[in-house]
Design a protein around this motif. Structure first.
Motif, short mmCIF file in Angstrom:
data_model
loop_
_atom_site.label_atom_id
_atom_site.label_comp_id
_atom_site.label_asym_id
_atom_site.label_seq_id
_atom_site.Cartn_x
_atom_site.Cartn_y
_atom_site.Cartn_z
N LYS A 199 7.52 -1.59 11.03
CA LYS A 199 7.28 -0.89 9.76
C LYS A 199 7.50 -1.82 8.58
CE LYS A 199 8.50 3.74 11.42
NZ LYS A 199 9.48 4.86 11.34
N ASP A 200 8.49 -2.69 8.69
CA ASP A 200 8.80 -3.64 7.62
C ASP A 200 7.63 -4.60 7.41
OD1 ASP A 200 10.68 -4.95 5.73
OD2 ASP A 200 10.57 -6.60 7.17
N LYS A 201 7.12 -5.16 8.50
CA LYS A 201 6.00 -6.11 8.41
C LYS A 201 4.75 -5.45 7.83
CE LYS A 201 7.35 -9.31 12.10
NZ LYS A 201 6.96 -9.88 13.44
N VAL A 202 4.49 -4.23 8.27
CA VAL A 202 3.31 -3.51 7.78
C VAL A 202 3.46 -3.19 6.30
CG1 VAL A 202 2.00 -1.35 7.92
CG2 VAL A 202 2.67 -2.54 10.02
N ALA A 203 4.65 -2.74 5.92
CA ALA A 203 4.90 -2.39 4.52
C ALA A 203 4.73 -3.62 3.61
CB ALA A 203 6.30 -1.82 4.35
N LEU A 204 5.23 -4.76 4.07
CA LEU A 204 5.10 -5.99 3.28
C LEU A 204 3.63 -6.43 3.20
CD1 LEU A 204 8.18 -8.04 4.57
CD2 LEU A 204 7.85 -7.11 2.26
N ALA A 205 2.92 -6.28 4.31
CA ALA A 205 1.50 -6.66 4.33
C ALA A 205 0.68 -5.73 3.42
CB ALA A 205 0.97 -6.60 5.75
#
Length: 204
Positions: free
Chosen positions: A67-73
């Motif tokens: 979720k963190d990687k997707v949110a940052l992307a």
């Protein structure tokens, strides 16, 4: 886990590219505020995993990281809209889903686990292949709009090659899954299964 995950990820890729196209440009202040919020949410999500144990904890951590990687992307795609950042968003989603799926596979054993892992990898490969093809097609179309009819033909050729490469990558990944499933058989039955897999996926 089964093959519907591959289709789900392909749909996710399409949605990501559509969302990227409609992204609103944000200010530097909004960007920083959003990034800090994402960081706080990640820390909170990961902290909540400490209440769990064994593989349930691993799955929870993988979900938090995904979720963190997707949110940052998503943030980057909104802050600096581009085909590359939209591609990176699709990749982040594919990798996030893969990380969670692999952890869930750890609850299984033997060939069932092996198939689960291969299917997770196939879903990831499929999503990335589609994302790459869409990015190359978008870039080629953008270039052709700025230049001549000859450039348009070149763009069409590049798009065709990109789609062909994506299809090849997905076929290889699905073939790997099919071969793994054949390991549930033995002797002549396994040989027949492998032959059918080769025929289905055009492998000699």
């Amino acid at each position: 886990m089964n093959t519907f995950n591959i289709k789900a990820l392909v749909i996710a890729v399409s949605i990501a590219f559509s969302a990227g196209a409609m992204a609103q440009v944000m200010s530097k202040t909004e960007y920083k505020t959003s990034k800090d919020k994402i960081s706080s949410e990640y820390k909170a999500g990961k902290s909540a995993c400490s209440a769990l144990s064994a593989n349930a904890k691993d799955i929870c951590v993988a979900e938090a990281k995904g979720k963190d990687k997707v949110a940052l992307a998503e943030l980057e795609a909104s802050y600096k809209p581009s085909t590359k950042n939209t591609y990176e968003l699709s990749v982040a989603k594919a990798e996030g889903d893969y990380g969670v799926s692999i952890q869930k596979c750890d609850d299984l054993a033997g060939n069932t686990k092996d198939i689960c892992v291969k299917e997770a990898k196939a879903a990831q490969t499929s999503a990335k292949a589609d994302a790459k093809a869409k990015m190359k097609t978008a870039d080629a179309n953008t270039m052709s709009n700025k230049t001549s009819a000859e450039a348009q033909n070149t763009a069409n050729e590049k798009s065709a090659v990109a789609r062909k490469d994506a299809k090849a990558d997905k076929t290889d990944a699905e073939y790997t899954v099919a071969k793994e499933k054949c390991d549930t058989f033995a002797g002549g039955a396994k040989d027949k299964c492998l032959d059918q897999a080769k025929t289905s996926f055009g492998k000699s």
